[in-house]
Design a protein around this motif. Structure first.
Motif, PDB file in Angstrom:
ATOM      1  N   ILE A 118      34.686  35.352  32.960  1.00  0.00           N
ATOM      2  CA  ILE A 118      35.873  34.852  33.659  1.00  0.00           C
ATOM      3  C   ILE A 118      35.620  33.443  34.174  1.00  0.00           C
ATOM      4  O   ILE A 118      36.447  32.538  34.008  1.00  0.00           O
ATOM      5  CB  ILE A 118      36.251  35.795  34.822  1.00  0.00           C
ATOM      6  CG1 ILE A 118      36.686  37.161  34.290  1.00  0.00           C
ATOM      7  CG2 ILE A 118      37.361  35.182  35.678  1.00  0.00           C
ATOM      8  CD1 ILE A 118      36.787  38.241  35.348  1.00  0.00           C
ATOM      9  N   LEU A 159      34.822  38.520  42.718  1.00  0.00           N
ATOM     10  CA  LEU A 159      34.841  38.785  41.274  1.00  0.00           C
ATOM     11  C   LEU A 159      34.145  40.110  40.966  1.00  0.00           C
ATOM     12  O   LEU A 159      34.578  40.864  40.085  1.00  0.00           O
ATOM     13  CB  LEU A 159      34.145  37.653  40.513  1.00  0.00           C
ATOM     14  CG  LEU A 159      34.952  36.395  40.206  1.00  0.00           C
ATOM     15  CD1 LEU A 159      34.082  35.381  39.483  1.00  0.00           C
ATOM     16  CD2 LEU A 159      36.186  36.710  39.378  1.00  0.00           C
ATOM     17  N   TRP A 167      41.700  39.931  29.131  1.00  0.00           N
ATOM     18  CA  TRP A 167      41.546  41.299  29.635  1.00  0.00           C
ATOM     19  C   TRP A 167      41.048  42.229  28.531  1.00  0.00           C
ATOM     20  O   TRP A 167      40.164  43.072  28.758  1.00  0.00           O
ATOM     21  CB  TRP A 167      42.877  41.812  30.187  1.00  0.00           C
ATOM     22  CG  TRP A 167      42.795  43.234  30.659  1.00  0.00           C
ATOM     23  CD1 TRP A 167      42.909  44.360  29.897  1.00  0.00           C
ATOM     24  CD2 TRP A 167      42.563  43.684  31.999  1.00  0.00           C
ATOM     25  NE1 TRP A 167      42.757  45.487  30.676  1.00  0.00           N
ATOM     26  CE2 TRP A 167      42.540  45.105  31.963  1.00  0.00           C
ATOM     27  CE3 TRP A 167      42.377  43.023  33.215  1.00  0.00           C
ATOM     28  CZ2 TRP A 167      42.336  45.874  33.112  1.00  0.00           C
ATOM     29  CZ3 TRP A 167      42.178  43.794  34.353  1.00  0.00           C
ATOM     30  CH2 TRP A 167      42.151  45.195  34.300  1.00  0.00           C
ATOM     31  N   ALA A 196      45.389  35.373  30.111  1.00  0.00           N
ATOM     32  CA  ALA A 196      44.795  36.418  30.946  1.00  0.00           C
ATOM     33  C   ALA A 196      44.860  37.773  30.248  1.00  0.00           C
ATOM     34  O   ALA A 196      43.898  38.554  30.294  1.00  0.00           O
ATOM     35  CB  ALA A 196      45.509  36.477  32.295  1.00  0.00           C
ATOM     36  N   LEU A 198      36.474  42.921  41.556  1.00  0.00           N
ATOM     37  CA  LEU A 198      37.432  42.990  40.447  1.00  0.00           C
ATOM     38  C   LEU A 198      36.804  43.639  39.224  1.00  0.00           C
ATOM     39  O   LEU A 198      37.380  44.562  38.621  1.00  0.00           O
ATOM     40  CB  LEU A 198      37.921  41.578  40.105  1.00  0.00           C
ATOM     41  CG  LEU A 198      38.781  41.430  38.845  1.00  0.00           C
ATOM     42  CD1 LEU A 198      40.092  42.198  38.978  1.00  0.00           C
ATOM     43  CD2 LEU A 198      39.063  39.953  38.557  1.00  0.00           C
ATOM     44  N   THR A 199      35.621  43.182  38.828  1.00  0.00           N
ATOM     45  CA  THR A 199      35.006  43.678  37.593  1.00  0.00           C
ATOM     46  C   THR A 199      34.549  45.134  37.723  1.00  0.00           C
ATOM     47  O   THR A 199      34.691  45.916  36.781  1.00  0.00           O
ATOM     48  CB  THR A 199      33.829  42.779  37.171  1.00  0.00           C
ATOM     49  OG1 THR A 199      32.873  42.679  38.248  1.00  0.00           O
ATOM     50  CG2 THR A 199      34.325  41.375  36.815  1.00  0.00           C
ATOM     51  N   ARG A 249      46.676  44.372  38.281  1.00  0.00           N
ATOM     52  CA  ARG A 249      45.329  43.951  37.885  1.00  0.00           C
ATOM     53  C   ARG A 249      45.365  42.718  36.986  1.00  0.00           C
ATOM     54  O   ARG A 249      44.499  41.842  37.084  1.00  0.00           O
ATOM     55  CB  ARG A 249      44.600  45.109  37.212  1.00  0.00           C
ATOM     56  CG  ARG A 249      44.076  46.123  38.227  1.00  0.00           C
ATOM     57  CD  ARG A 249      43.260  47.222  37.593  1.00  0.00           C
ATOM     58  NE  ARG A 249      44.115  48.223  36.943  1.00  0.00           N
ATOM     59  CZ  ARG A 249      43.683  49.421  36.554  1.00  0.00           C
ATOM     60  NH1 ARG A 249      42.425  49.755  36.750  1.00  0.00           N
ATOM     61  NH2 ARG A 249      44.503  50.290  35.981  1.00  0.00           N
ATOM     62  N   CYS A 251      37.640  47.518  37.762  1.00  0.00           N
ATOM     63  CA  CYS A 251      38.397  47.557  36.505  1.00  0.00           C
ATOM     64  C   CYS A 251      37.551  48.067  35.343  1.00  0.00           C
ATOM     65  O   CYS A 251      37.956  47.957  34.183  1.00  0.00           O
ATOM     66  CB  CYS A 251      38.954  46.179  36.180  1.00  0.00           C
ATOM     67  SG  CYS A 251      40.222  45.626  37.342  1.00  0.00           S
ATOM     68  N   THR A 256      45.890  39.758  39.153  1.00  0.00           N
ATOM     69  CA  THR A 256      44.657  39.418  39.862  1.00  0.00           C
ATOM     70  C   THR A 256      43.715  38.636  38.959  1.00  0.00           C
ATOM     71  O   THR A 256      43.113  37.642  39.384  1.00  0.00           O
ATOM     72  CB  THR A 256      43.967  40.689  40.381  1.00  0.00           C
ATOM     73  OG1 THR A 256      44.877  41.412  41.223  1.00  0.00           O
ATOM     74  CG2 THR A 256      42.722  40.345  41.190  1.00  0.00           C
ATOM     75  N   LEU A 257      43.582  39.068  37.707  1.00  0.00           N
ATOM     76  CA  LEU A 257      42.733  38.338  36.764  1.00  0.00           C
ATOM     77  C   LEU A 257      43.276  36.940  36.514  1.00  0.00           C
ATOM     78  O   LEU A 257      42.523  35.957  36.508  1.00  0.00           O
ATOM     79  CB  LEU A 257      42.627  39.104  35.442  1.00  0.00           C
ATOM     80  CG  LEU A 257      41.861  38.386  34.314  1.00  0.00           C
ATOM     81  CD1 LEU A 257      40.429  38.073  34.730  1.00  0.00           C
ATOM     82  CD2 LEU A 257      41.890  39.215  33.032  1.00  0.00           C
ATOM     83  N   ASP A 258      44.586  36.823  36.304  1.00  0.00           N
ATOM     84  CA  ASP A 258      45.205  35.517  36.063  1.00  0.00           C
ATOM     85  C   ASP A 258      44.998  34.601  37.270  1.00  0.00           C
ATOM     86  O   ASP A 258      44.699  33.402  37.116  1.00  0.00           O
ATOM     87  CB  ASP A 258      46.695  35.704  35.776  1.00  0.00           C
ATOM     88  CG  ASP A 258      47.307  34.516  35.048  1.00  0.00           C
ATOM     89  OD1 ASP A 258      46.556  33.633  34.596  1.00  0.00           O
ATOM     90  OD2 ASP A 258      48.537  34.462  34.935  1.00  0.00           O
TER      91      ASP A 258
END
Length: 420
Positions: free
Chosen positions: A377, A360, A209, A205, A363-364, A221, A367, A224-226
């Motif tokens: 992802i 998603l 990132w 992850a 999130l994107t 963050r 970030c 969250t990605l993981d």
């Protein structure tokens, strides 16, 4: 016993789930899959402890399946594929019988992948790739045009990694698992980093990132990605997964099977859907309201991205889990509010809930990632699931994933065509 027998007061004969499954020659879960595809209608029994089905509908579907060669044992065209990987049940889904949301919340992507492949939890495992595999993949990716999308980069990286692996044709379980543990980090390492000074260390992850965002990865963050990667590892027989199983059925090696999956997810209805939701979210944030954006989507005859999922009558559990994590990230608040505005605005004419693509996108966007980040992802995460399905398919009869065509053209024999 049948739920209802025909008679003056009951003109419609109903079947229980068990009876419908027996008539169709499938498992009870497959009956509900027919419902989700719109091939059967169902009705809840009094008290809500089961469903019943119109006997005429079930019999018509059984006849159609027999006529088209679908679902008959040994025909090579089963509608239902036996799998130990993922089970979807109403508003939840499970990896090898374990709640997938809880698993992804508690364990890293690599640990979830190992569980999916082997049924063993290897705490603390990280995936690394040999330098020759990474170097081969980077060379071909760097040669692509600058505007190349992430799926194209991943696809050519997979081909390059395959060419660098002389053992790729070994389809034994240990060999395929070895391939998987090399291929996934190779795909990530082949993507250009956002910061040139980045060093490829730590969890997958963290390494991913660096390919998605130029911002530092704080703990919340990154978690969250993981978690997103773990949630997206597999989702039953999605279109890309079916393509992978077809390739594996023909005994294509694991790299080629993954390439088949990557080819499918580039469509806007699969892996690329998160990018559409990302761009929509940016528009809502720019205008300050979802109403004009939704109106334009509907006026153009397009589906509103990020909403609805045919397997879940309510909110996608993957979206629910990601929204909960994003709630704890202050920078995500504007994008979260925009996403909720989209859901509330659309609900005025269609009771659609948020799906994982909208989560998603939050999130994107929050970030500082590009619109293609959600697709990246999704592709990296799903590679582990594709490997799990390929492993299962290698243990099945070769070339069984071969449906029979239902010819509807001119009745033969026709005369030979005349030259123009």
């Amino acid at each position: 016993m049948r739920d209802q027998e025909p008679g003056p007061g009951h003109p419609e004969r109903r079947l229980t789930t068990k009876e419908a499954a027996e008539l169709l020659g499938v498992k009870p879960e497959t009956v509900y899959a027919y419902v989700s595809r719109g091939q059967l209608s169902s009705r809840r029994t009094p008290g809500g402890r089961g469903s019943t089905f119109d006997a005429k509908e079930v019999e018509a579907l059984a006849r159609r399946n027999r006529r088209e060669g679908s679902g008959s044992p040994g025909s090579g065209s089963e509608l239902s594929v036996r799998t130990h990987v993922t089970f979807i049940d109403k508003d939840r889904y499970y990896f090898r019988g374990v709640d997938a949301v809880e698993l992804a919340a508690r364990h890293s992507y690599e640990e979830v992948a190992e569980w999916l492949w082997t049924g063993r939890l290897r705490t603390g495992i990280t995936f690394t790739a040999p330098e020759e595999s990474v170097a081969a993949a980077r060379r071909v990716v760097e040669a692509l045009p600058e505007h190349t999308g992430p799926t194209d980069r991943l696809r050519v990286a997979a081909v390059a990694a395959a060419a660098a692996d002389p053992l790729r044709f070994d389809l034994s379980e240990d060999a395929v698992l070895g391939t998987a543990r090399i291929l996934i980090p190779t795909l990530v390492a082949a993507l250009p980093p956002k910061r040139p000074s980045h060093r490829d260390e730590g969890s997958l992850a963290l390494r991913l990132w660096a390919r998605l965002s130029g911002r530092p990865a704080d703990k919340a963050r990154l978690h969250t990605l993981d978690t997103a990667l773990g949630l997206l590892v597999d989702h039953d027989l999605a279109a890309s997964t079916l393509a992978v199983r077809v390739a594996a059925s023909a005994r294509a090696h694991a790299y080629a099977a993954v390439s088949a999956g990557l080819g499918v997810i580039e469509g806007p209805l699969h892996g690329a859907a998160a990018g559409l939701a990302h761009r929509m979210l940016l528009e809502v944030l720019d205008l300050g309201s979802a109403a004009p954006v939704i109106a334009e989507e509907l006026r153009a005859g397009r589906r509103v991205p990020g909403l609805g999922h045919r397997l879940y009558p309510g909110e996608d559990p993957r979206a629910r889990a990601l929204f909960a994590l994003l709630d704890d990230i202050p920078e995500a608040a504007p994008a979260l509010a925009a996403a909720r505005d989209i859901v509330a605005t659309t609900a005025r004419h269609a009771p659609l809930h948020a799906n994982v693509d909208l989560a998603l996108a939050v999130l994107t966007v929050s970030c500082g990632m590009e619109s293609s980040a959600g697709e990246t992802i999704f592709a990296v995460a799903r590679t582990a699931g594709w490997i799990a399905h390929a492993l299962e398919e290698y243990g099945e009869r070769p070339l069984r994933m071969r449906p029979s065509g239902h010819y509807v053209g001119p009745k033969p024999p026709q005369p030979q065509p005349l030259p123009e």
